[in-house]
Design an enzyme around this catalytic site. Structure first.
Site, PDB file in Angstrom:
ATOM      1  N   ASP A   1       0.777  -1.258   0.000  1.00 16.73           N
ATOM      2  CA  ASP A   1       0.000   0.000   0.000  1.00 16.73           C
ATOM      3  C   ASP A   1       0.805   1.303   0.000  1.00 16.73           C
ATOM      4  O   ASP A   1       1.793   1.426   0.727  1.00 16.73           O
ATOM      5  CB  ASP A   1      -0.852   0.097   1.272  1.00 16.73           C
ATOM      6  CG  ASP A   1      -1.582  -1.161   1.633  1.00 16.73           C
ATOM      7  OD1 ASP A   1      -1.526  -2.135   0.872  1.00 16.73           O
ATOM      8  OD2 ASP A   1      -2.219  -1.173   2.700  1.00 16.73           O
TER       9      ASP A   1
ATOM     10  N   GLU B   1     -10.539  -2.226   4.508  1.00 22.85           N
ATOM     11  CA  GLU B   1      -9.184  -1.754   4.788  1.00 22.85           C
ATOM     12  C   GLU B   1      -8.983  -0.374   4.174  1.00 22.85           C
ATOM     13  O   GLU B   1      -9.747   0.053   3.311  1.00 22.85           O
ATOM     14  CB  GLU B   1      -8.136  -2.704   4.174  1.00 22.85           C
ATOM     15  CG  GLU B   1      -8.216  -4.139   4.673  1.00 22.85           C
ATOM     16  CD  GLU B   1      -7.113  -5.043   4.108  1.00 22.85           C
ATOM     17  OE1 GLU B   1      -6.570  -5.834   4.880  1.00 22.85           O
ATOM     18  OE2 GLU B   1      -6.808  -4.970   2.897  1.00 22.85           O
TER      19      GLU B   1
END
Ligand code: FRU
Length: 480
Positions: free
Chosen positions: A22, A204
Site C-alpha cells: 500500500d 481496509e
C-alpha cells in the site's frame, strides 16, 4: 535478470528492490509530494512492515529516500496517513516548524500468534525535517484496540468547522470515525457501513475528503475491500454523501467502484493538496501479489489520478483521470483524425512502440472496439468496449506469463456507467501494466501483465467499423 528489466515499469513508481504494498502517508508539503509505502526491505514477499519513502516535485519523477519507519517493540508499521500539524496541536512542532505527523497502525505479531484480538493499535511518529528522520511518540499507542481483530489503516484529516482532527479507521466490516483535538486523545464518534456496500472481505485503507461538484461540496468515503472486488480479490469501493464532523450519511446505498480492474488496491489520496484531490493505488492484488514473476522487486503504484465528480441520471460518481503532469514525459504526439477502426494497424503510423505510451481516442458514437497490444511471439493484451454487454474489458488471457496463479489469466470487465452517445478512452500503457480511463474517467480499469517480450504493435479492431473522430498517440519517456 533480463526479465526483471523487461517487466520494470518505466512511468510508474516502483521500489528498486524487494517487497512493496500500500501507499501510505501521502502528504504534500513545501512543494514536495511525499509518498510512503508498505515496505519489507529483506524479501520480495510480505513480511515485517516498514514505511519506505520517496519524494517528487511533479508527481511523475520520484526520488528514493531512506526508510522512514522501522518496526519496534509495539510491532510492525502497517498502513496509515500523514498530516502537517500547522496549528501545532500536538506540540511536536519546534520554532515555528510544523511537524509532519504520521498516524499508523502498530501490528503486534506476538499478539497475533498468541490468538489475541487486540494486536492492532494506532500510533504516532513525527518528523521536523521533511520526513527524513522520525521520532516515535513516547505515548504510543494513542488509540487502543477495543477487541476488534481488524482495527487499522487510520486516515486523518483536519475538520475545520469542528476545529478537530477526524480519524477514519477500518474496523473489520465497517468504518469507525474518531475525533481528537491533538492527535493523541481520540473519541469515538460513529460507525458506518455494516449494512451497506460490498462485504466480500475485510474493509481496509479508508479515506474521507470533499470533492467539489458545481460549487457544491460532496463528501467522499473510500473503502478498500479484500477480497470481494468486482473482478475478484482486492478492490476500491466508495460512497458519496454528507459528513457533519460526527457521522457519514451516504446519498445512496449503491455499491460503486473507483477502479473495476484487478490491479488497483489500497488507493487513497494525498493530504494537504487543497481542493485538488490526487489518488494513488497499489497496482496489484492480494490474490497473486506475492507470486507475480518479477525477481528483484515486487509491484508498482498506479499513475497518480485526479479525482472529480460527475452526475449520471440522479446519481453522482467519482471520475479519475491521469494527472496532467504525466505529459512532461510525452514525446511529440501522432494525431489521427477520422479513422475507421475496423482493422487499423496503428503501428503503421507510429512505428514499433517498444515502451510506455499514452493513447487517447474519441468516437462520436458508441460501438464495439478493441485495442490489441502484441509482440512477435504471439502474446497479446486486448482492451476495449463491448456494446452488447455495455462493458469495457481487459483481456490478459494470452498476455504472456499467466500460469503463476490460476485466476490471473482472465478477461476482466467494467460496466459503462456513462449514458452519453459518444465515447472516449485514455490508455496509459507501461511495460507491464495498462490503465483504462473511459468516458471522462467514470469507468476505470487497471491490469498488470508479464509478456515474454515487450509489446511492440498496436492494432485496433471493430466489427462494426467504428469511426474514431480522433486518436492521439504519445510515446512516454522513462522516469528513471
Ligand atoms: C492492505 C493491508 C492493510 C495493512 C497493510 C499491511 O493491503 O492489508 O490493511 O495495513 O496491508 O501491509
Amino acid at each position: 535478470d533480463p526479465t526483471d528489466d523487461l517487466h520494470r515499469p518505466l512511468v510508474h513508481f516502483t521500489p528498486r528492490e524487494k517487497w512493496m504494498n500500500d501507499p501510505n502517508g501521502m502528504v504534500f508539503h513545501n512543494g514536495t509530494y511525499h509518498l510512503f509505502y508498505q515496505y519489507y526491505p529483506d524479501s520480495t514477499v510480505w513480511g515485517p512492515m516498514h514505511w519506505g519513502h520517496a519524494t517528487s516535485k511533479d508527481l511523475v519523477h520520484w526520488q528514493h529516500q531512506p526508510i522512514a519507519l522501522y518496526p519496534d517493540s509495539l510491532g510492525y508499521i502497517f498502513s496509515g496517513s500523514a498530516v502537517i500539524d500547522e496549528k501545532n496541536t500536538t506540540g511536536f512542532g519546534r520554532n515555528g516548524t510544523p511537524a509532519m505527523v504520521a498516524i499508523f497502525t502498530h501490528h503486534d505479531p506476538k499478539g497475533e500468534s498468541a490468538g489475541r484480538n487486540d494486536y492492532q493499535n494506532q500510533s504516532l511518529a513525527y518528523s521536523l525535517d521533511e520526513g527524513k528522520t522520525w521520532t516515535k511518540y513516547a505515548g504510543n499507542p494513542v488509540l487502543k484496540n477495543p477487541g476488534i481483530k481488524d482495527f487499522r489503516d487510520p486516515k486523518v484529516m483536519w475538520y475545520e468547522p469542528g476545529n478537530k482532527w477526524i480519524m477514519t479507521l477500518a474496523t473489520l466490516d465497517r468504518i469507525t470515525f474518531y475525533s481528537s483535538p491533538d492527535l493523541k486523545q481520540w473519541k469515538k464518534e460513529s460507525e458506518f457501513g455494516k449494512e451497506v456496500g460490498a462485504h466480500g472481505g475485510v474493509w481496509e485503507c479508508p479515506d474521507l475528503f470533499q470533492l467539489n461538484y458545481n460549487g457544491k461540496n460532496i463528501w467522499v468515503l473510500i473503502v478498500n475491500l479484500n477480497p470481494g472486488g468486482p473482478n475478484g480479490g482486492s478492490a476500491t469501493q466508495y460512497f458519496l454523501g454528507d459528513f457533519d464532523g460526527k457521522a457519514f450519511k451516504p446519498f445512496s446505498t449503491e455499491t460503486k467502484w473507483l477502479d473495476y480492474g484487478p490491479d488497483e488496491y489500497a488507493g487513497v489520496t494525498w493530504s494537504n493538496t487543497g481542493k485538488r484531490k490526487i489518488f494513488l493505488g497499489w497496482m496489484s492484488n492480494w490474490q497473486y501479489a506475492t507470486v507475480v514473476p518479477t525477481l528483484r522487486w515486487r509491484s508498482a503504484m498506479t499513475v497518480p489520478r485526479d479525482l472529480g465528480i460527475q452526475k449520471i441520471g440522479e446519481s453522482y460518481y467519482i471520475t479519475s483521470n491521469p494527472v496532467p503532469e504525466l505529459n512532461v514525459l510525452a514525446e511529440k504526439p501522432v494525431v489521427l483524425n477520422n479513422i475507421q477502426a475496423g482493422n487499423f494497424d496503428l503501428t503503421e503510423k507510429t512505428g514499433l512502440v517498444n515502451g510506455p505510451s499514452m493513447i487517447q481516442l474519441k468516437a462520436a458514437q458508441i460501438g464495439d472496439l478493441s485495442i490489441e497490444l502484441s509482440n512477435e511471439i504471439g502474446q497479446k493484451l486486448i482492451v476495449g468496449f463491448d456494446q452488447q454487454s455495455n462493458m469495457y474489458f481487459i483481456d490478459r488471457r494470452e498476455s504472456g506469463k499467466v500460469e503463476f496463479e490460476k485466476g490471473f489469466a482472465a478477461r476482466h470487465t467494467a460496466p459503462r456507467l456513462s449514458t452519453k452517445q459518444d465515447m472516449d478512452m485514455t490508455l496509459v500503457i507501461d511495460n507491464a501494466s495498462i490503465e483504462l480511463f473511459a468516458d471522462g474517467g467514470t469507468s476505470v480499469m487497471t491490469a498488470i501483465y508479464f509478456p515474454g517480450n515487450i509489446y511492440s504493435r498496436i492494432k485496433l479492431q471493430s466489427p462494426g467499423n467504428l469511426r474514431l473522430e480522433s486518436l492521439e498517440f504519445k510515446r512516454l519517456r522513462s522516469i528513471y
